[in-house]
Every structure is written in C-alpha cells, then in structure tokens.
Design an enzyme around this catalytic site. Sequence first.
Site, PDB file in Angstrom:
ATOM      1  N   SER A  52       0.939  -1.164   0.083  1.00  0.00           N
ATOM      2  CA  SER A  52       0.084  -0.047   0.107  1.00  0.00           C
ATOM      3  C   SER A  52       0.892   1.332   0.107  1.00  0.00           C
ATOM      4  O   SER A  52       2.090   1.117   0.424  1.00  0.00           O
ATOM      5  CB  SER A  52      -0.953   0.014   1.164  1.00  0.00           C
TER       6      SER A  52
HETATM    7  N1  SAH Z   1      -1.319  -3.460   3.507  1.00  0.00           N
HETATM    8  C1  SAH Z   1      -0.596  -4.492   2.625  1.00  0.00           C
HETATM    9  C2  SAH Z   1      -0.820  -4.717   1.348  1.00  0.00           C
HETATM   10  C3  SAH Z   1      -2.037  -5.401   1.051  1.00  0.00           C
HETATM   11  S1  SAH Z   1      -2.425  -6.079  -0.610  1.00  0.00           S
HETATM   12  C4  SAH Z   1       0.947  -3.901   2.660  1.00  0.00           C
HETATM   13  O1  SAH Z   1       1.356  -3.178   2.912  1.00  0.00           O
HETATM   14  O2  SAH Z   1       1.968  -4.684   1.866  1.00  0.00           O
HETATM   15  C5  SAH Z   1      -3.821  -7.005   0.012  1.00  0.00           C
HETATM   16  C6  SAH Z   1      -3.449  -8.337   0.504  1.00  0.00           C
HETATM   17  O3  SAH Z   1      -4.761  -8.966   0.833  1.00  0.00           O
HETATM   18  C7  SAH Z   1      -2.775  -9.126  -0.685  1.00  0.00           C
HETATM   19  O4  SAH Z   1      -1.740  -9.646  -0.036  1.00  0.00           O
HETATM   20  C8  SAH Z   1      -3.832 -10.559  -0.930  1.00  0.00           C
HETATM   21  O5  SAH Z   1      -3.433 -11.667  -1.148  1.00  0.00           O
HETATM   22  C9  SAH Z   1      -4.617 -10.353   0.394  1.00  0.00           C
HETATM   23  N2  SAH Z   1      -5.890 -10.813   0.282  1.00  0.00           N
HETATM   24  C10 SAH Z   1      -6.912 -10.752  -0.649  1.00  0.00           C
HETATM   25  N3  SAH Z   1      -8.279 -11.349  -0.262  1.00  0.00           N
HETATM   26  C11 SAH Z   1      -8.055 -11.856   0.993  1.00  0.00           C
HETATM   27  C12 SAH Z   1      -8.763 -12.904   1.957  1.00  0.00           C
HETATM   28  N4  SAH Z   1      -9.861 -13.069   1.536  1.00  0.00           N
HETATM   29  N5  SAH Z   1      -8.207 -13.011   3.024  1.00  0.00           N
HETATM   30  C13 SAH Z   1      -6.889 -12.732   3.476  1.00  0.00           C
HETATM   31  N6  SAH Z   1      -6.233 -11.921   2.401  1.00  0.00           N
HETATM   32  C14 SAH Z   1      -6.599 -11.695   1.242  1.00  0.00           C
END
Ligand code: SAH
Length: 204
Positions: A52
């Site tokens: 993010s």
């Molecule tokens: N805040 C994080 C970025 C998150 S990107 C950072 O700073 O790096 C969103 C993440 O959510 C991804 O890794 C994706 O695989 C995960 N994701 C998507 N759907 C999900 C679910 N149902 N349960 C858990 N994680 C999920």
Amino acid sequence: MVRRDIARRGVHNRRVLAVMGAVPREQFVPEALRAQAYTDAPLPIGAGQTISQPYIVALMTEATNLTRTDKVLEIGTGSGYQTAILAKLARHVWTVERLGEHCEAAAQRLKALQITNVSFVHGDGTLGHAEAAPYDAILVGAAAPRCPQPLMDQLAVGGHLVIPIGDRDSQQLTIYQRTESTVETRTAGGCRFVPLVSPHAFTE
Ligand code: SAH
C-alpha cells in the site's frame, strides 16, 4: 516521506508519524524497486498484489486509534509493511493472508526486523480470526463490497474497524466504531485497493 507525503496531507498523530519514519519500507519491496521505496505510491510485490501507498497506510493506522495495550486484527498481510507499523503501536497483531507465499515472506521480513508480537494466519480473512477475538482494532488492506459480518462481530466495544468499501475500481475508506448499542460510520476519502478475494467478497 513522512513530512512531504504524510504530515502535509493531514496525518498528525505523533506516534503514527514516528513509526512511519522508523520502519524501513525498502525492506518490504522487491529489490529492483528499492529506489522507489519512499515515493508515495503502491508498488507491485508479486502475485498481482501491491504494497500500500505510505500515506494510506498512515491514514488507516491513525483511524484505528491504537494504544500500546490494544489487540489488532489485520486482513491482507501482503508485504507485511502495514503489519510492522501496527505491531510497533499495539500489544499484538494477528494478520490473515490468503496467499501462502506472502504470508511466509512477510513473516521472514518481520523476524529480520525483530518484530515478534505478530501471529501470521494463512486463510480467508473475511471470516476474521475468532480464536483471539475480540479485537480493539481491525484493519482490512483489500477492497470489499461490504463489511464482512464476522469482522464486525469480532470488534470490541469502543473499537475501530477500517476497510475500503466500494466496487473493484474505487472505494471509500470506511471507519466503523462500535459502541455499546450501535455502530457509527464515517468515511475518510476515496482510495483504490486490490480486491478482497473470497466467496464473501470479490471473485479473483
Ligand atoms: N497492506 C499490505 C498490502 C495488502 S495487498 C502491505 O502493506 O503490503 C492486499 C492483500 O490482501 C494481498 O496480499 C492479498 O493476497 C490479500 N487478500 C486478498 N483477499 C484476501 C482474503 N480473503 N483473506 C486474506 N487476505 C486476502
């Protein structure tokens, strides 16, 4: 980065700004993108996911209103960057990630930074993590069409739940605060996250 992209745009919580200045974002991005680690943009971290944007990480963290004694649930570990920020402000963080490779890589990164108050959970975050509920704060780092009910159920009275709500292309950063009898809702601006993938959210 903290002054230029975060404080100037309205995040003023001192503890949040201090932690944003202390966690090395370059350790959470692929080696080839290290030179861009302190630009205020999301960056690809593999498997179609992104780390993010720092301003949004700060804004979401501020909205959770954390204290040192709080228990936090994070959904969507990704690189683990947001996880590290939360861990430095709270007592313990449970972070749930759907993709095993991200879950493992994030755990390695936090270990290298000697951040030990985090439990990594591999699974569907729309179900939350009932074992350690209730949580003083819940932060969802992926876009959802609506707030998954299990997350609301696992939020402590007085706690804040921060989640981007909308469609696949654009969302409103939405903040729920649970009180004894009701749930108060406010929004903190537009944002764009990768989708929360689940039978209870978006398809892949
Ligand atoms: N805040 C994080 C970025 C998150 S990107 C950072 O700073 O790096 C969103 C993440 O959510 C991804 O890794 C994706 O695989 C995960 N994701 C998507 N759907 C999900 C679910 N149902 N349960 C858990 N994680 C999920």
